[in-house]
Design a protein around this motif. Structure first.
Motif, PDB file in Angstrom:
ATOM      1  N   ALA A   1       0.754  -1.189  -0.074  1.00 47.92           N
ATOM      2  CA  ALA A   1       0.042  -0.078  -0.081  1.00 47.92           C
ATOM      3  C   ALA A   1       0.923   1.337   0.071  1.00 47.92           C
ATOM      4  N   ASN A   2       2.042   1.009  -0.460  1.00 46.55           N
ATOM      5  CA  ASN A   2       2.929   2.401  -0.428  1.00 46.55           C
ATOM      6  C   ASN A   2       3.459   2.364  -1.890  1.00 46.55           C
ATOM      7  N   GLY A   3       2.814   2.100  -2.921  1.00 48.14           N
ATOM      8  CA  GLY A   3       3.509   2.239  -4.033  1.00 48.14           C
ATOM      9  C   GLY A   3       3.035   0.898  -5.033  1.00 48.14           C
ATOM     10  N   PRO A   4       3.668   0.913  -6.204  1.00 42.71           N
ATOM     11  CA  PRO A   4       3.477  -0.208  -7.024  1.00 42.71           C
ATOM     12  C   PRO A   4       3.984  -1.550  -6.435  1.00 42.71           C
ATOM     13  N   GLY A   5       3.444  -2.604  -6.370  1.00 40.98           N
ATOM     14  CA  GLY A   5       3.796  -3.904  -6.205  1.00 40.98           C
ATOM     15  C   GLY A   5       4.398  -4.120  -4.588  1.00 40.98           C
ATOM     16  N   CYS A   6       5.190  -5.156  -4.205  1.00 42.85           N
ATOM     17  CA  CYS A   6       5.373  -5.289  -2.993  1.00 42.85           C
ATOM     18  C   CYS A   6       6.702  -4.293  -2.624  1.00 42.85           C
ATOM     19  N   ARG A   7       6.717  -3.654  -1.555  1.00 40.98           N
ATOM     20  CA  ARG A   7       7.862  -2.611  -1.406  1.00 40.98           C
ATOM     21  C   ARG A   7       8.285  -2.741   0.089  1.00 40.98           C
ATOM     22  N   TRP A   8       9.665  -2.561   0.267  1.00 36.88           N
ATOM     23  CA  TRP A   8      10.298  -2.233   1.682  1.00 36.88           C
ATOM     24  C   TRP A   8       9.932  -0.736   1.753  1.00 36.88           C
ATOM     25  N   VAL A   9       9.500  -0.414   2.820  1.00 37.58           N
ATOM     26  CA  VAL A   9       9.192   1.046   3.206  1.00 37.58           C
ATOM     27  C   VAL A   9       9.976   1.321   4.665  1.00 37.58           C
ATOM     28  N   LEU A  10      10.620   2.633   4.144  1.00 34.64           N
ATOM     29  CA  LEU A  10      11.462   3.352   5.268  1.00 34.64           C
ATOM     30  C   LEU A  10      10.701   4.754   5.577  1.00 34.64           C
ATOM     31  N   TRP A  11      10.590   4.899   6.866  1.00 33.27           N
ATOM     32  CA  TRP A  11       9.902   6.062   7.382  1.00 33.27           C
ATOM     33  C   TRP A  11      11.196   6.723   8.173  1.00 33.27           C
ATOM     34  N   VAL A  12      11.490   8.233   7.300  1.00 40.05           N
ATOM     35  CA  VAL A  12      12.661   8.665   8.161  1.00 40.05           C
ATOM     36  C   VAL A  12      11.931   9.573   9.258  1.00 40.05           C
ATOM     37  N   GLN A  13      12.853  10.197  10.053  1.00 38.81           N
ATOM     38  CA  GLN A  13      12.549  10.752  11.056  1.00 38.81           C
ATOM     39  C   GLN A  13      12.983  12.449  11.017  1.00 38.81           C
ATOM     40  N   GLY A  14      12.093  13.176  11.298  1.00 37.90           N
ATOM     41  CA  GLY A  14      12.461  14.723  11.053  1.00 37.90           C
ATOM     42  C   GLY A  14      11.542  15.424   9.991  1.00 37.90           C
ATOM     43  N   CYS A  15      10.812  16.357  10.152  1.00 36.85           N
ATOM     44  CA  CYS A  15      10.124  17.244   8.972  1.00 36.85           C
ATOM     45  C   CYS A  15       9.990  18.625   9.813  1.00 36.85           C
TER      46      CYS A  15
ATOM     47  N   THR B   1       6.803  11.889  13.651  1.00 32.89           N
ATOM     48  CA  THR B   1       7.924  11.864  12.736  1.00 32.89           C
ATOM     49  C   THR B   1       8.488  13.469  12.717  1.00 32.89           C
ATOM     50  N   HIS B   2       7.901  14.202  13.166  1.00 32.48           N
ATOM     51  CA  HIS B   2       8.354  15.583  12.965  1.00 32.48           C
ATOM     52  C   HIS B   2       9.730  16.134  13.714  1.00 32.48           C
ATOM     53  N   PRO B   3       9.714  15.747  15.031  1.00 37.45           N
ATOM     54  CA  PRO B   3      11.076  15.980  15.648  1.00 37.45           C
ATOM     55  C   PRO B   3      12.270  15.216  15.196  1.00 37.45           C
ATOM     56  N   VAL B   4      13.364  16.157  14.967  1.00 37.58           N
ATOM     57  CA  VAL B   4      14.733  15.238  14.503  1.00 37.58           C
ATOM     58  C   VAL B   4      15.151  14.462  15.713  1.00 37.58           C
ATOM     59  N   SER B   5      14.655  14.514  16.795  1.00 40.99           N
ATOM     60  CA  SER B   5      15.321  13.944  17.799  1.00 40.99           C
ATOM     61  C   SER B   5      14.876  12.401  18.243  1.00 40.99           C
ATOM     62  N   GLY B   6      13.754  12.151  17.542  1.00 40.13           N
ATOM     63  CA  GLY B   6      13.075  10.817  17.620  1.00 40.13           C
ATOM     64  C   GLY B   6      13.741   9.887  16.748  1.00 40.13           C
ATOM     65  N   GLY B   7      12.758   8.628  16.707  1.00 40.04           N
ATOM     66  CA  GLY B   7      13.224   7.674  15.706  1.00 40.04           C
ATOM     67  C   GLY B   7      14.329   6.909  16.278  1.00 40.04           C
ATOM     68  N   ARG B   8      14.707   5.989  15.326  1.00 43.44           N
ATOM     69  CA  ARG B   8      15.983   4.864  15.813  1.00 43.44           C
ATOM     70  C   ARG B   8      17.136   5.349  14.865  1.00 43.44           C
ATOM     71  N   ARG B   9      18.213   5.102  15.370  1.00 42.88           N
ATOM     72  CA  ARG B   9      19.453   5.430  14.487  1.00 42.88           C
ATOM     73  C   ARG B   9      19.935   3.977  13.670  1.00 42.88           C
ATOM     74  N   VAL B  10      19.777   4.157  12.405  1.00 46.50           N
ATOM     75  CA  VAL B  10      20.118   2.815  11.598  1.00 46.50           C
ATOM     76  C   VAL B  10      21.426   3.227  10.575  1.00 46.50           C
ATOM     77  N   GLY B  11      22.466   2.482  10.452  1.00 45.01           N
ATOM     78  CA  GLY B  11      23.385   2.736   9.430  1.00 45.01           C
ATOM     79  C   GLY B  11      23.091   2.268   8.339  1.00 45.01           C
ATOM     80  N   VAL B  12      23.642   2.928   7.264  1.00 47.56           N
ATOM     81  CA  VAL B  12      23.293   2.905   5.671  1.00 47.56           C
ATOM     82  C   VAL B  12      23.421   1.137   5.298  1.00 47.56           C
ATOM     83  N   ASP B  13      24.612   0.807   5.784  1.00 40.49           N
ATOM     84  CA  ASP B  13      24.947  -0.853   5.569  1.00 40.49           C
ATOM     85  C   ASP B  13      23.613  -1.704   6.181  1.00 40.49           C
ATOM     86  N   GLY B  14      23.355  -1.410   7.295  1.00 34.95           N
ATOM     87  CA  GLY B  14      22.171  -2.019   7.811  1.00 34.95           C
ATOM     88  C   GLY B  14      21.212  -2.043   7.030  1.00 34.95           C
ATOM     89  N   LEU B  15      20.621  -0.807   6.724  1.00 30.57           N
ATOM     90  CA  LEU B  15      19.365  -0.748   6.060  1.00 30.57           C
ATOM     91  C   LEU B  15      19.544  -1.313   4.653  1.00 30.57           C
TER      92      LEU B  15
END
Ligand code: SF4
Length: 184
Positions: free
Chosen positions: A7-21, A33-47
């Motif tokens: 439900a987040n675009g065509p076909g089956c998709r992996w979805v990432l919600w970034v933190q901060g707006c 998701t608005h505060p930049v201080s929230g969320g969980r920090r994940v490295g590019v390699d991990g993602l």
């Protein structure tokens, strides 16, 4: 993030919600998701490792938020790896308008315009709770659709599921998609 969304675009998709707006659209579905201080920090390699492990199970990745284009420092290397090392498509939701992105991109916080060269489909524009003034796919009436590669066209957006629900292991429910029900 969700590993397999329909439900987040065509076909089956992996979805990432970034933190901060910083845009603060009235009626935003994801105010947490608005505060930049929230969320969980994940490295590019991990993602990227998560995405690569899904193999052919997914058609592409969707980046939403929060405001993805305010997170280009982390997002750009992820999208570069996806483009170079996989056949996956990339869809990005942004609250910025196409005109803002084309007009004075250097004035937008965190934006690196080259990121758009790694995006197949950009859905742009602020959310507004007012009735849509222009027709469009359900849930996308307030967005302008920009097909930045030949991967997709308007017909790929005509039959998108409006929402989906995931039941977490703790019994709580995550609603996702273009028109998720409001839970608060
Ligand atoms: S750009 Fe998106 S996340 Fe940011 S306030 Fe608007 S709807 Fe919410």
């Amino acid at each position: 993030m969700v590993t397999r969304s329909r439900a987040n675009g065509p076909g089956c998709r992996w979805v990432l919600w970034v933190q901060g707006c910083s845009l603060r659209c009235p009626g935003c579905f994801n105010p947490q998701t608005h505060p930049v201080s929230g969320g969980r920090r994940v490295g590019v390699d991990g993602l990227f490792g998560q995405i690569a492990a899904l193999g052919g199970d997914i058609e592409g990745v969707t980046i939403t938020g929060g405001e993805p284009l305010e997170q280009c420092a982390g997002l750009l290397p992820l999208l570069q790896r996806i483009r170079r090392e996989t056949p996956l498509s990339v869809l990005v939701f942004t609250g910025f308008t196409w005109e803002e992105l084309q007009g004075r991109p250097a004035s937008l916080p965190g934006l690196r315009p080259e990121i758009l060269s790694y995006v197949d489909l950009l859905l742009a524009g602020r959310f507004t709770a007012r009735p849509a003034s222009s027709p469009g796919p359900p849930g996308l009436e307030h967005k302008s659709c920009h097909f930045l590669s030949s991967r997709y066209s308007a017909k790929d957006l005509t039959a998108l599921a409006p929402a989906e629900a995931f039941i977490r292991l703790d019994g709580t429910i995550l609603y996702s998609g273009l028109q998720p029900p409001r839970t608060a």
